[in-house]
Write a protein that holds these residues in place. Structure first.
Motif, PDB file in Angstrom:
ATOM      1  N   VAL A  86       0.776  -1.178  -0.004  1.00 46.17           N
ATOM      2  CA  VAL A  86      -0.007  -0.043  -0.144  1.00 46.17           C
ATOM      3  C   VAL A  86       0.817   1.362  -0.025  1.00 46.17           C
ATOM      4  N   VAL A  87       1.967   1.309   0.786  1.00 47.28           N
ATOM      5  CA  VAL A  87       2.734   2.575   0.976  1.00 47.28           C
ATOM      6  C   VAL A  87       3.598   2.599  -0.356  1.00 47.28           C
ATOM      7  N   ASP A  88       4.012   1.551  -1.004  1.00 48.37           N
ATOM      8  CA  ASP A  88       4.817   1.661  -2.154  1.00 48.37           C
ATOM      9  C   ASP A  88       3.891   2.241  -3.194  1.00 48.37           C
ATOM     10  N   TYR A  89       2.589   1.690  -3.275  1.00 49.73           N
ATOM     11  CA  TYR A  89       1.526   2.118  -4.448  1.00 49.73           C
ATOM     12  C   TYR A  89       1.248   3.639  -4.156  1.00 49.73           C
ATOM     13  N   VAL A  90       0.898   4.044  -2.973  1.00 51.17           N
ATOM     14  CA  VAL A  90       0.713   5.559  -2.603  1.00 51.17           C
ATOM     15  C   VAL A  90       1.985   6.575  -3.053  1.00 51.17           C
ATOM     16  N   ARG A  91       3.052   5.918  -3.054  1.00 53.16           N
ATOM     17  CA  ARG A  91       4.097   6.616  -3.241  1.00 53.16           C
ATOM     18  C   ARG A  91       4.659   6.749  -4.664  1.00 53.16           C
ATOM     19  N   SER A  92       4.476   5.542  -5.419  1.00 54.65           N
ATOM     20  CA  SER A  92       4.887   5.378  -6.885  1.00 54.65           C
ATOM     21  C   SER A  92       3.905   5.159  -7.848  1.00 54.65           C
ATOM     22  N   THR A 136      13.975  -6.043   2.476  1.00 55.29           N
ATOM     23  CA  THR A 136      13.677  -5.404   1.029  1.00 55.29           C
ATOM     24  C   THR A 136      12.573  -4.260   0.754  1.00 55.29           C
ATOM     25  N   GLY A 137      11.535  -4.334   1.552  1.00 57.23           N
ATOM     26  CA  GLY A 137      10.725  -3.244   1.652  1.00 57.23           C
ATOM     27  C   GLY A 137      11.096  -1.835   2.005  1.00 57.23           C
ATOM     28  N   GLY A 138      11.933  -2.042   3.249  1.00 57.03           N
ATOM     29  CA  GLY A 138      12.633  -0.983   3.684  1.00 57.03           C
ATOM     30  C   GLY A 138      13.567  -0.524   2.505  1.00 57.03           C
ATOM     31  N   SER A 139      14.188  -1.243   1.827  1.00 59.81           N
ATOM     32  CA  SER A 139      15.230  -0.530   0.859  1.00 59.81           C
ATOM     33  C   SER A 139      14.487   0.123  -0.340  1.00 59.81           C
ATOM     34  N   ILE A 140      13.208  -0.734  -0.740  1.00 55.97           N
ATOM     35  CA  ILE A 140      12.725  -0.045  -1.887  1.00 55.97           C
ATOM     36  C   ILE A 140      11.927   1.081  -1.349  1.00 55.97           C
ATOM     37  N   MET A 141      11.342   1.493  -0.372  1.00 53.68           N
ATOM     38  CA  MET A 141      11.018   2.620   0.289  1.00 53.68           C
ATOM     39  C   MET A 141      12.068   3.753   0.768  1.00 53.68           C
ATOM     40  N   GLY A 142      13.194   3.329   0.660  1.00 54.58           N
ATOM     41  CA  GLY A 142      14.227   3.965   0.876  1.00 54.58           C
ATOM     42  C   GLY A 142      14.597   4.287   2.729  1.00 54.58           C
ATOM     43  N   PHE A 143      14.144   3.518   3.375  1.00 55.56           N
ATOM     44  CA  PHE A 143      14.145   3.476   4.739  1.00 55.56           C
ATOM     45  C   PHE A 143      15.603   3.352   5.112  1.00 55.56           C
ATOM     46  N   ARG A 144      16.129   3.938   6.419  1.00 53.81           N
ATOM     47  CA  ARG A 144      17.504   3.880   6.746  1.00 53.81           C
ATOM     48  C   ARG A 144      17.435   2.593   7.322  1.00 53.81           C
ATOM     49  N   ASP A 145      18.825   1.739   7.365  1.00 51.55           N
ATOM     50  CA  ASP A 145      18.985   0.757   7.641  1.00 51.55           C
ATOM     51  C   ASP A 145      18.640   0.572   9.225  1.00 51.55           C
ATOM     52  N   SER A 146      18.830   1.782  10.098  1.00 50.52           N
ATOM     53  CA  SER A 146      18.435   1.893  11.533  1.00 50.52           C
ATOM     54  C   SER A 146      17.063   1.677  11.545  1.00 50.52           C
ATOM     55  N   MET A 147      16.102   2.163  11.018  1.00 50.02           N
ATOM     56  CA  MET A 147      14.888   2.019  10.946  1.00 50.02           C
ATOM     57  C   MET A 147      14.330   0.560  10.818  1.00 50.02           C
ATOM     58  N   GLN A 148      14.943  -0.051   9.746  1.00 51.25           N
ATOM     59  CA  GLN A 148      14.603  -1.618   9.533  1.00 51.25           C
ATOM     60  C   GLN A 148      15.120  -2.401  10.581  1.00 51.25           C
ATOM     61  N   ASP A 149      16.402  -2.119  11.073  1.00 51.67           N
ATOM     62  CA  ASP A 149      16.646  -2.657  12.505  1.00 51.67           C
ATOM     63  C   ASP A 149      15.524  -2.675  13.516  1.00 51.67           C
ATOM     64  N   ILE A 150      15.414  -1.320  13.865  1.00 53.67           N
ATOM     65  CA  ILE A 150      13.953  -1.060  15.122  1.00 53.67           C
ATOM     66  C   ILE A 150      13.006  -1.896  14.653  1.00 53.67           C
ATOM     67  N   ALA A 151      12.480  -1.804  13.276  1.00 56.61           N
ATOM     68  CA  ALA A 151      11.065  -2.679  12.927  1.00 56.61           C
ATOM     69  C   ALA A 151      11.379  -4.016  13.159  1.00 56.61           C
ATOM     70  N   LEU A 152      12.658  -4.697  12.855  1.00 61.61           N
ATOM     71  CA  LEU A 152      12.720  -6.150  13.167  1.00 61.61           C
ATOM     72  C   LEU A 152      12.780  -6.521  14.576  1.00 61.61           C
ATOM     73  N   GLY A 153      13.536  -5.443  15.342  1.00 60.77           N
ATOM     74  CA  GLY A 153      13.589  -5.757  16.800  1.00 60.77           C
ATOM     75  C   GLY A 153      12.290  -5.679  17.418  1.00 60.77           C
ATOM     76  N   THR A 154      11.484  -4.963  16.846  1.00 59.90           N
ATOM     77  CA  THR A 154       9.950  -4.668  17.626  1.00 59.90           C
ATOM     78  C   THR A 154       9.049  -5.891  17.457  1.00 59.90           C
ATOM     79  N   ILE A 155       9.347  -6.453  16.190  1.00 55.20           N
ATOM     80  CA  ILE A 155       8.590  -7.807  15.765  1.00 55.20           C
ATOM     81  C   ILE A 155       9.101  -8.773  16.485  1.00 55.20           C
TER      82      ILE A 155
END
Length: 350
Positions: A41-47, A312-331
């Motif tokens: 959804v986020v990718d479709y809204v952006r692109s 992969t989704g974080g890279s496509i969206m341009g999220f920083r690696d730090s945000m991906q790490d935070i998301a994974l740790g939260t999960i």
């Protein structure tokens, strides 16, 4: 009257336990679906129509990126169900890749190289199992030690350097094991043409599922993880089961090491460092309990793919690696919290 009340209470307890088991099976898949849908959804809204997340190429890429950690996670699932843990899986994986590369470099052929890599993988697991059962030390401490030992052995074999066999000595089938083929579809618009490593991973997962749920050994693994003392009183050879579990898990690590070599085409002694955290996380996110006695192959597959989807989704969206790490740790923390909540519910309804 009392019999009716007891029967009703027993039925209610069984219903709760059944519902908990169903949630354990479907929870990881539901979490994966939610994450995929959110990124889509986020990718479709952006692109708009140029969105790249929900594409066949991205699906094939995610599957390919999942095979190394996923294969090792199948072995870790066995260990965690049996109530153990293995912190040496990452460095053992790197050791297997180095052994394969070294044997190839020395001109002994691919058959000998594969036997050596898989044998070393099973051997590392066997050593872990023997040390844990003979020393009676908790698996966390034992495998923390062997994690360093296996890394050191890999460096020793590679003479502190990356082992680079002659590219011509690597068979084409091994080179293509995790390399995307040109053709996108195996069956047009129905089945993507995944790399051979993905099919190997799924076949291994199917075999492990049969072993866990259709064999006596599988029942012993769950019994030991659920209550080791009770399993021993029931006649289960707990020591033999634990050694077998760690040895079989080591074999999966050996296969993962072969896949790692196929991807890198080299044997890097440090290539597996840190992977043990991803391997354990894949199993935990997949719904297995670190207390032992529970876990599913399907959940482990979902947990593995979920972590790759986030990256992969974080890279496509341009999220920083730090945000991906935070998301994974939260999960991961959320999965652990759900596991504890489920255990308390089961204890309360017992």
């Amino acid at each position: 009257m009392n019999d009716v009340v007891k029967s009703s209470a027993h039925s209610s307890s069984s219903w709760r336990k059944g519902l908990s088991r169903l949630a354990g099976h479907l929870g990881p898949l539901a979490a994966l679906a939610v994450v995929v849908l959110s990124f889509a959804v986020v990718d479709y809204v952006r692109s708009g129509s140029d969105s790249k997340f929900i594409t066949i190429d991205n699906a094939r890429f995610i599957a390919t990126q999942s095979v190394v950690v996923g294969m090792a996670a199948l072995g870790m699932l066995l260990i965690i169900i049996a109530g153990g843990i293995d912190l040496s899986a990452g460095t053992a994986l790197g050791l297997c890749a180095v052994v394969l590369a070294t044997v190839l470099r020395d001109g002994h052929g691919i058959v000998v190289a594969l036997i050596a890599a898989l044998g070393v993988g099973a051997g590392t697991g066997f050593v872990n199992g023997v040390l844990i059962t003979s020393l009676r030390v908790v698996p966390f401490i034992v495998t923390l030690g062997t994690m360093s030992v296996y890394l050191g052995v890999a460096k020793l074999i590679g003479d502190e350097m990356t082992v680079r066999p002659n590219f011509a000595l690597i068979p084409d089938w091994l080179k293509s094991l995790v390399s995307l083929p040109d053709r996108e579809w195996l069956i047009p618009s129905v089945l993507p043409n995944f790399v051979p490593g993905v099919w190997l991973f799924l076949a291994s997962a199917a075999v492990l599922s049969v072993v866990l749920h259709r064999t006596v050994f599988g029942r012993y693994v769950f019994a030991v993880g659920s209550n080791e003392a009770t399993a021993r009183l029931c006649g289960v050879n707990v020591t033999a089961v634990k050694v077998a579990v760690y040895t079989l898990a080591g074999l999966f690590v050996g296969i993962a090491g072969v896949l790692q070599f196929a991807r890198l085409k080299i044997g890097n002694p440090t290539s597996g460092r840190g992977l043990e955290l991803q391997i354990i996380a894949a199993v935990v996110v997949g719904g297995a309990s670190l207390s032992g006695g529970r876990g599913t192959v399907l959940g482990t597959i979902a947990g593995t793919v979920l972590m790759v989807v986030i990256a992969t989704g974080g890279s496509i969206m341009g999220f920083r690696d730090s945000m991906q790490d935070i998301a994974l740790g939260t999960i991961i923390n959320a999965a652990a919290a759900v596991d504890q909540f489920r255990l308390r519910r089961l204890a309360g309804s017992a």
